[in-house]
Design a protein around this motif. Sequence first.
Motif, PDB file in Angstrom:
ATOM      1  N   LEU A 136      -5.842   5.829   8.107  1.00 22.31           N
ATOM      2  CA  LEU A 136      -4.560   5.153   8.268  1.00 22.31           C
ATOM      3  C   LEU A 136      -3.731   5.863   9.332  1.00 22.31           C
ATOM      4  CD1 LEU A 136      -3.943   2.674   6.414  1.00 22.31           C
ATOM      5  CD2 LEU A 136      -5.598   4.243   5.368  1.00 22.31           C
TER       6      LEU A 136
ATOM      7  N   PRO B  68      -6.927  -3.177  -2.545  1.00 23.53           N
ATOM      8  CA  PRO B  68      -6.660  -3.289  -1.113  1.00 23.53           C
ATOM      9  C   PRO B  68      -7.981  -3.233  -0.339  1.00 23.53           C
ATOM     10  CG  PRO B  68      -6.117  -1.082  -1.889  1.00 23.53           C
ATOM     11  CD  PRO B  68      -6.562  -1.856  -3.099  1.00 23.53           C
ATOM     12  N   THR B  69      -8.147  -4.122   0.618  1.00 16.05           N
ATOM     13  CA  THR B  69      -9.288  -4.065   1.533  1.00 16.05           C
ATOM     14  C   THR B  69      -8.715  -3.989   2.943  1.00 16.05           C
ATOM     15  OG1 THR B  69      -9.389  -6.456   1.787  1.00 16.05           O
ATOM     16  CG2 THR B  69     -10.652  -5.519  -0.026  1.00 16.05           C
ATOM     17  N   PHE B  70      -9.605  -3.941   3.933  1.00 14.46           N
ATOM     18  CA  PHE B  70      -9.156  -3.969   5.323  1.00 14.46           C
ATOM     19  C   PHE B  70      -9.881  -5.096   6.036  1.00 14.46           C
ATOM     20  CE2 PHE B  70      -8.013   0.163   3.864  1.00 14.46           C
ATOM     21  CZ  PHE B  70      -6.792   0.413   4.477  1.00 14.46           C
TER      22      PHE B  70
ATOM     23  N   GLY C 274      -0.295   0.175   6.545  1.00 14.96           N
ATOM     24  CA  GLY C 274      -1.593  -0.479   6.320  1.00 14.96           C
ATOM     25  C   GLY C 274      -2.434  -0.634   7.575  1.00 14.96           C
TER      26      GLY C 274
ATOM     27  N   LEU D  47       0.848  -1.192   0.000  1.00 15.81           N
ATOM     28  CA  LEU D  47       0.000   0.000   0.000  1.00 15.81           C
ATOM     29  C   LEU D  47       0.883   1.241   0.000  1.00 15.81           C
ATOM     30  CD1 LEU D  47      -3.021   0.804   0.164  1.00 15.81           C
ATOM     31  CD2 LEU D  47      -2.715   1.004   2.640  1.00 15.81           C
TER      32      LEU D  47
ATOM     33  N   GLN E 176      -6.507  -3.672   9.552  1.00 16.95           N
ATOM     34  CA  GLN E 176      -5.234  -3.860   8.872  1.00 16.95           C
ATOM     35  C   GLN E 176      -5.511  -4.115   7.389  1.00 16.95           C
ATOM     36  OE1 GLN E 176      -2.053  -3.634  10.118  1.00 16.95           O
ATOM     37  NE2 GLN E 176      -1.287  -4.016   8.037  1.00 16.95           N
ATOM     38  N   VAL E 177      -4.668  -3.589   6.541  1.00 17.16           N
ATOM     39  CA  VAL E 177      -4.877  -3.759   5.098  1.00 17.16           C
ATOM     40  C   VAL E 177      -4.740  -5.231   4.718  1.00 17.16           C
ATOM     41  CG1 VAL E 177      -2.472  -3.455   4.288  1.00 17.16           C
ATOM     42  CG2 VAL E 177      -4.396  -2.680   2.853  1.00 17.16           C
TER      43      VAL E 177
END
Lengths: 141, 409
Positions: free
Chosen positions: A101, A136-138, A70, A35, A125-126
């Motif tokens: 973030l 990218p998700t979390f 992340g 990221l 957290q990513v």
Amino acid sequence: MLEQGEFANFKESYPQPRVTQDALPYWEAVRNKKLLFQRCPACSGAIFPPRSICPMCDAGAKPAWEQSKGAGSIYSFSVVHRPPSAIWKSHAPYTIGLVRLDEDYFLFAEIEGKPEDMAVDKRVQVNFPDREVPLPTFRLV
Amino acid sequence: MKKPDRSLGRVAAIVGMGDAYADEQNVKDPLQLANEATWGAIRDAGIKKDDIDILLTGRAPWADRRPQWNNIFASYLQLPVRMTTELTFHGAGVNAMIGQAALAVAAGVADYVLCVQADAVQLFIDATAVGAATDACPQFEFPYGPTIPTIYAQLACRYMHEFDVTEEDFAEVAVQRQEWAVHHPKAAKRKHGLITVEDVMKSPYISSPLRRWMCAVWGPGGTAGAFIVTSVERAARAKNPIYIHGFGTCTTHEYLCERINLRKSRIPLGPLPALTTTGAAYAAKEAYEMADMQPQDMQLAALAGNFSHTVLVQLEDLGFAPKGKAMDLMRSGRMRPGGDFPVDTNGGWMGFGQPGISVAADSLVETIRQLRGNPLGLKAGNNPKVAMAYSAGGMLACHSAVILGTEKS
């Protein structure tokens, strides 16, 4: 139903991000499960979405890319129960939120986890799930 | 920031208004709706079509997205004009036409300006799918599968979190919009009758915390509003002029991911980063200053509340309630039928519905009809002489406020 121009195809496939020139390094990093974000060398502010010149100060400086850890927290969230089109139906319900973030910028992204576990200020957290469209998700920590 | 000249609140008036409606039994496209409303406005103003010097529209209708739609409509009318353009800061542009028309009149470049907007989403397109594709950032938001409610729900989540507002509070907002909507013959939600907080809480989530009844609907089938603006001198000869006392506009971003990352703004938005104060506050402040009026001088208001929480945030940003306290005003009953401060008298965007980009024209139509005492639905009980018509556009992005009145200031 009248379907027009650029809107004709997105119902049959997951939409691809419309990548801008400024964001090419971001998406290249996502493919490598990293990221990235930008920081202004003059004002030190974290910049997102990506820019070619820092919009936050008057220095007119070119932002530098940095890797994010992340890690962040949920600023806001919403569980999508009625998705935008048929392709999303099997995925629903899913949560989309604004994540702050730790480097002090925000991403709008999916937050993986049970809808009932979501809450403002929870740590996330990513994650880079293997999907047709890399994003990218979390996930809840 | 330069302040607008206060004298601009004494130069222009709306002398003609026309409205048009479509539904599934009576299908009309945006050109037909705009045409019908325009001829209504021309007749109402007592002028000829060729008296119009400038044509303004908002952005192209969702149901007819051809670029330069304003010019397509000028051509359809066989109306060669000195100038025509779209004001394209989302739905707020439709409201902002009135101020831009007043500027043209004040500058002496037009005797009559036609402002018109039409749309017919429900009859022609799948708005749920197209909506997010239009208003979500195509790079950093749309690939995650949000709808427009999902994007707006981020503010709903923060508003609840910061001000201890509940889903039951949001339900009460829907109940009060419906109290007006059931009386309006064109309101999309009229057919459902009166509702209770329990009814709202039983309706399914669309995108939490927003339940179906807390959202506007993509109806009625189609609407249009047309407005003819001229000088106060010419308005003196008109039969039912509505004076433009003040107007103000601003825009703060396009996509939500840009807005939340905004860290400083010369348009005051409170401490940043945050979402709970919008540019509506600034647009309204400009309009009040131009009109030399205060929020408490408004005797009626038309908001742009597409969801329960945006109704509340707008009541605060427009100065009708302190930040975080709009529910106190909601619970006071002042805004209900029979109240001394009627708000959203056509049911608002939630009750009347959102037929597309023309929803902002519908709010202007309702405001003018109430000021003239000839609403299609329930008449405001307080004989309003001065009113605020506000419109929002985009994802909390664009804002326009107009103060209108029956008497020359």
